[in-house]
Design an enzyme around this catalytic site. Structure first.
Site, PDB file in Angstrom:
ATOM      1  N   HIS A 104       0.834  -1.206   0.000  1.00 32.02           N
ATOM      2  CA  HIS A 104       0.000   0.000   0.000  1.00 32.02           C
ATOM      3  C   HIS A 104       0.869   1.257   0.000  1.00 32.02           C
ATOM      4  CE1 HIS A 104       0.370   1.128   4.339  1.00 32.02           C
ATOM      5  NE2 HIS A 104       0.372  -0.168   4.571  1.00 32.02           N
ATOM      6  N   ASP A 113      -0.292   4.466   0.994  1.00 29.01           N
ATOM      7  CA  ASP A 113      -0.688   5.520   1.940  1.00 29.01           C
ATOM      8  C   ASP A 113      -0.030   5.336   3.298  1.00 29.01           C
ATOM      9  OD1 ASP A 113      -2.357   3.206   2.207  1.00 29.01           O
ATOM     10  OD2 ASP A 113      -3.722   4.367   3.463  1.00 29.01           O
ATOM     11  N   ASP A 126       5.857   1.081   7.631  1.00 27.23           N
ATOM     12  CA  ASP A 126       4.481   0.723   7.267  1.00 27.23           C
ATOM     13  C   ASP A 126       3.984   1.600   6.132  1.00 27.23           C
ATOM     14  OD1 ASP A 126       1.929  -0.304   7.260  1.00 27.23           O
ATOM     15  OD2 ASP A 126       1.315   0.678   9.112  1.00 27.23           O
ATOM     16  N   GLU A 164      -5.133   1.782   2.447  1.00 25.28           N
ATOM     17  CA  GLU A 164      -5.042   0.643   3.361  1.00 25.28           C
ATOM     18  C   GLU A 164      -5.249   1.081   4.795  1.00 25.28           C
ATOM     19  OE1 GLU A 164      -3.333  -2.364   6.047  1.00 25.28           O
ATOM     20  OE2 GLU A 164      -2.763  -0.260   5.824  1.00 25.28           O
ATOM     21  N   GLU A 165      -4.759   2.279   5.128  1.00 26.85           N
ATOM     22  CA  GLU A 165      -4.881   2.777   6.499  1.00 26.85           C
ATOM     23  C   GLU A 165      -6.302   3.226   6.833  1.00 26.85           C
ATOM     24  OE1 GLU A 165      -2.594   2.183   8.396  1.00 26.85           O
ATOM     25  OE2 GLU A 165      -0.659   2.309   7.380  1.00 26.85           O
ATOM     26  N   GLU A 183       3.958  -6.126   4.141  1.00 28.78           N
ATOM     27  CA  GLU A 183       3.771  -5.368   5.379  1.00 28.78           C
ATOM     28  C   GLU A 183       4.899  -5.711   6.356  1.00 28.78           C
ATOM     29  OE1 GLU A 183       1.753  -3.088   6.436  1.00 28.78           O
ATOM     30  OE2 GLU A 183      -0.242  -3.265   5.548  1.00 28.78           O
TER      31      GLU A 183
END
Length: 395
Positions: free
Chosen positions: A92, A94, A122, A156-157, A182
């Site tokens: 991801h 974001d 992350d 994703e967040e 991740e």
């Protein structure tokens, strides 16, 4: 004829261009990490990083397309044809917003082996490893690599809008395996708990605050309820453990000097296989009744723009898992620790709605979603190396 004593010199001279190429490949993930962290991309603001990844891959001759995600940066999808199974690489783009207490440069700062920055762990470190692995695989003949689909997604967040759009599009329907980078501290994650977000509304009875016994205080009723969530017994799963409750938000107020007659709470409920919405709702209603509370309670799911996130697991004897463990042992002298996630991510969607084995393996890092987030540069390199070796072993 080359004198024996000069052999080392001449071999070194011949290998110098090759060594330079290897050095450039090894450094690619570090330079990508720098670039990715330097681009601010909080959830909903992924346009610039999406364009960077799209252009980075296009300039290197890959077949690239974008998938719109309304209100967010486009997903980026790139294809690498090969032989054998089809593997999806996913990360991801974001990040969360930075807190005020940062002492390092949130847009990137290297200190020894630690690279600091928003989203460095992350998950821009993992994203850099995936991009670098994808480029390296592109240098191989088709017969020496599997079919690979690289994907970078938005939100994703937040609510996993990017992953959900990707699944809905059908572009991954031929996939055999999903790899998500991740941060796992170089452990291999084979599943994760799922999650519901619960809305609890309590309606009491208004009265003058000087005579509270004539009313039903909705705030106090709700407070007693959320304070008793720890009394609920959870189902135990042999891999994912037990679920949990956490109150995220509570509100209520009175009109003047009155007993408040309405209050509301938002509650997180992480779940394991065998726990569905009806079970969760039922246990909350049972708790309310057991406590003998007087107000009227309404239990509902908090509305979200994407589906709920079910739990999932991958069998430890899955053939892809066995291959990954063998490759890891050959590379680093030990198998990765097998772990299971306590919280949710896009991997839940791939493991359930896409229905494909989803392995999560990413670099060592710290302070995720917190001050002075960092990722280990050497770990990013190892993760890239592990992915390349694993993918090559599939053909």
């Amino acid at each position: 004829m080359v004198p024996v004593e000069d052999t080392g010199y001449y071999i070194g001279k011949l290998l110098k261009p090759f060594n330079l190429l290897i050095s450039l490949v090894i450094c690619m993930e570090v330079e990508l990490l720098r670039e990715l962290v330097s681009i601010e991309s909080p959830t909903g603001k992924e346009e610039r990083i999406s364009a960077f990844i799209r252009d980075f891959l296009s300039e290197r001759g890959f077949e690239v397309e974008t998938l719109p995600v309304k209100g967010f940066g486009d997903d980026v999808i790139a294809y690498l044809p090969g032989k054998g199974p089809t593997v999806v690489l996913n990360g991801h783009m974001d990040t969360v917003h930075p807190s005020r207490e940062w002492t390092r440069n949130p847009l990137g700062e290297l200190d020894g082996d630690r690279f600091y920055g928003i989203g460095s762990a992350d998950m821009k470190g993992g994203l850099a490893a995936l991009l670098s692995a994808f480029v390296e695989l592109g240098e191989l003949p088709k017969k020496k690599r599997p079919n690979v689909i690289f994907t970078a997604v938005s939100d994703e967040e937040g609510y996993s809008r990017g992953a959900w759009e990707l699944i809905k599009s059908g572009k991954l329907k031929g996939a055999d395996l999903v790899l998500v980078a991740e941060p796992t501290n170089e452990s291999l994650m084979l599943g994760a708990r799922g999650r519901f977000v619960v809305k609890v509304r309590v309606v009491g009875k208004r009265a003058h605050a000087a005579r509270p016994h004539l009313g039903i205080n909705a705030i106090e009723e709700l407070g007693a309820f959320v304070g008793s969530l720890g009394r609920i017994r959870f189902r135990n799963h042999r891999k994912l453990g037990i679920g949990s409750y956490c109150t995220l938000h509570i509100e209520g107020s009175a009109d003047g000097l009155s007993v408040p007659d309405e209050a509301m709470a938002i509650i997180d409920r992480h779940i394991v296989p065998g726990e569905d919405w009806e079970k969760v709702r039922g246990e909350l209603l049972a708790l309310w009744a057991k406590l003998g509370l007087r107000g009227n309670v309404e239990i509902s799911r908090f509305e979200r723009p994407t589906p709920d996130m079910p739990p999932y697991t991958v069998r430890e004897n899955n053939r892809f898992v066995n291959i990954f463990r063998s490759v890891h042992r050959a590379l680093f002298g030990k198998e990765p620790e097998i772990t299971y996630g306590k919280s949710v991510g896009d991997f839940n969607y791939f493991g359930t709605y896409l229905g494909k084995p989803t392995l999560v393996y990413g670099p060592i890092g710290g302070n995720w979603h917190s001050t002075d987030e960092w990722v280990s540069v050497s770990s990013v390199r190892r993760v890239k190396q592990a992915y390349v070796a694993f993918l090559r072993s599939l053909v």
